[in-house]
Scaffold this motif. Structure first.
Motif, PDB file in Angstrom:
ATOM      1  N   ALA A 195       0.886  -1.264   0.014  1.00 50.32           N
ATOM      2  CA  ALA A 195       0.031   0.015   0.084  1.00 50.32           C
ATOM      3  C   ALA A 195       0.887   1.073  -0.084  1.00 50.32           C
ATOM      4  O   ALA A 195       0.503   2.236  -0.895  1.00 50.32           O
ATOM      5  CB  ALA A 195      -1.042  -0.005   1.012  1.00 50.32           C
ATOM      6  N   LEU A 196       2.079   1.070   0.776  1.00 50.43           N
ATOM      7  CA  LEU A 196       2.762   2.421   0.961  1.00 50.43           C
ATOM      8  C   LEU A 196       3.568   2.552  -0.673  1.00 50.43           C
ATOM      9  O   LEU A 196       3.637   3.881  -1.016  1.00 50.43           O
ATOM     10  CB  LEU A 196       4.069   2.215   1.816  1.00 50.43           C
ATOM     11  CG  LEU A 196       3.565   2.398   3.303  1.00 50.43           C
ATOM     12  CD1 LEU A 196       4.678   1.827   4.004  1.00 50.43           C
ATOM     13  CD2 LEU A 196       3.001   3.617   3.539  1.00 50.43           C
ATOM     14  N   TYR A 197       3.815   1.390  -1.284  1.00 51.87           N
ATOM     15  CA  TYR A 197       4.590   1.581  -2.461  1.00 51.87           C
ATOM     16  C   TYR A 197       3.552   2.129  -3.579  1.00 51.87           C
ATOM     17  O   TYR A 197       3.732   2.676  -4.623  1.00 51.87           O
ATOM     18  CB  TYR A 197       5.128   0.167  -2.934  1.00 51.87           C
ATOM     19  CG  TYR A 197       5.852   0.324  -4.269  1.00 51.87           C
ATOM     20  CD1 TYR A 197       7.272   0.767  -4.067  1.00 51.87           C
ATOM     21  CD2 TYR A 197       5.223  -0.168  -5.596  1.00 51.87           C
ATOM     22  CE1 TYR A 197       8.065   1.079  -5.313  1.00 51.87           C
ATOM     23  CE2 TYR A 197       6.299  -0.037  -6.623  1.00 51.87           C
ATOM     24  CZ  TYR A 197       7.502   0.471  -6.615  1.00 51.87           C
ATOM     25  OH  TYR A 197       8.150   0.492  -7.892  1.00 51.87           O
ATOM     26  N   ALA A 198       2.119   1.717  -3.508  1.00 51.29           N
ATOM     27  CA  ALA A 198       1.296   2.186  -4.321  1.00 51.29           C
ATOM     28  C   ALA A 198       0.931   3.673  -4.015  1.00 51.29           C
ATOM     29  O   ALA A 198       0.203   4.284  -4.897  1.00 51.29           O
ATOM     30  CB  ALA A 198      -0.022   1.217  -4.083  1.00 51.29           C
ATOM     31  N   GLY A 199       1.194   4.368  -3.069  1.00 52.18           N
ATOM     32  CA  GLY A 199       0.900   5.358  -2.822  1.00 52.18           C
ATOM     33  C   GLY A 199      -0.186   5.914  -1.666  1.00 52.18           C
ATOM     34  O   GLY A 199      -0.493   7.059  -1.906  1.00 52.18           O
ATOM     35  N   CYS A 200      -0.327   4.942  -0.820  1.00 51.36           N
ATOM     36  CA  CYS A 200      -1.436   5.489   0.061  1.00 51.36           C
ATOM     37  C   CYS A 200      -0.753   6.757   0.952  1.00 51.36           C
ATOM     38  O   CYS A 200       0.110   6.828   0.934  1.00 51.36           O
ATOM     39  CB  CYS A 200      -1.916   4.102   1.121  1.00 51.36           C
ATOM     40  SG  CYS A 200      -0.564   3.630   2.278  1.00 51.36           S
TER      41      CYS A 200
END
Length: 295
Positions: A195-200
């Motif tokens: 999720a962090l990598y996806a931009g959350c």
């Protein structure tokens, strides 16, 4: 991550109970101080992990009031103010605001509430009038209402609606929410690095109760795009974060936190402490973390 006001790690802190099932405020203060020492800079009181649904209205309000007083400006304070009646949600939100909360997390209407987009928008519009930033809560498997990208766009037009927490556990659907450009917070423990990598834009993380130092380190590494470091830290965290998500989530978090040194007693009835036969697996997966997290 962005400059979202609740970016980074927001700890969905456990609510400690004594042997009689009463909230143990001495233990709460003890744990908050140690979480602050571990680097936690935002707390969510009366969360799902904190047994919100099994606290009376008065207990939840007192928990938020005392929690904010313990934090005393050293970290952000968010409060869950979910309830069946919209009037109760508004009242709880006003009381949380007056107690020092800087934002609230609120479930959409549940238990035969409206499921159409306009009904959800009307609900959150009423809540937002209480004057605190509102974090919506997407957990369709529990409440039967899904926040879609289209609904998130509508909700984000409400003055005061600031984000949605996605606890669906579906990375593809969370990514679709992120692509709207609206603020999205991850609430599914096994998805954290992805999720962090996806931009959350932030995390509301229950599993961080038993691994605050390591979780803070992972989030800080992600903020600096040090993905090799994130991967190394997640290798340590993933076994326990995956295990607690498989079932008995709240009981598992309480048990793991107790093993590491952040004891909160056992969950309140009707939940029970984690079944004894499940403890060895948690203890095994926590071995490396316990060394890192020693208080």
């Amino acid at each position: 991550m962005s400059d979202f006001q609740f970016s980074g790690l927001n700890l969905a802190i456990t609510t400690p109970f004594d042997d009689a099932g009463r909230i143990d405020y001495g233990r709460l203060e003890h744990n908050v101080e140690h979480y602050l020492s571990a680097g936690v800079r935002s707390f969510l009181f009366s969360s799902g992990t904190g047994m919100h649904v099994y606290l009376s209205k008065e207990e939840s309000e007192e928990l938020i009031r005392r929690g904010a007083r313990i934090v005393n400006g050293r970290a952000k304070v968010i409060a869950q103010t979910s309830a069946l009646l919209v009037e109760d949600v508004v009242e709880r939100t006003i009381r949380a605001r007056d107690a020092g909360a800087e934002g609230v997390m609120v479930l959409p209407p549940f238990f035969e509430g409206p499921t159409d987009d306009q009904g959800i928008v009307d609900f959150y519009s009423e809540v937002a009038k209480a004057g605190l930033p509102v974090i919506g809560y997407n957990v369709p498997q529990a409440v039967g209402v899904a926040v879609t990208p289209e609904l998130l766009d509508k909700l984000s037009e409400i003055p005061g609606f600031c984000a949605v927490k996605d606890s669906s556990g579906d990375l593809g659907k969370q990514a679709a929410l992120i692509r709207t450009g609206r603020f999205v917070m991850n609430g599914a423990d096994p998805l954290v690095p992805y999720a962090l990598y996806a931009g959350c834009d932030g995390l509301i993380w229950g599993g961080a109760n038993f691994a605050p130092r390591t979780c803070v380190a992972l989030v800080e590494a992600a903020a600096e795009h040090k993905w090799d470091e994130v991967r190394a830290l997640w290798k340590i965290l993933e076994p326990s974060m995956g295990l607690i998500w498989e079932g008995d989530y709240v009981q598992s978090v309480y048990a793991a936190a107790d093993l590491v040194g952040y004891g909160a007693g056992v969950p309140r009835k009707p939940l029970r402490g984690l079944a004894p036969e499940k403890l060895p697996a948690i203890r095994r997966f926590l071995e490396t973390l316990m060394e890192r997290e020693a208080i």
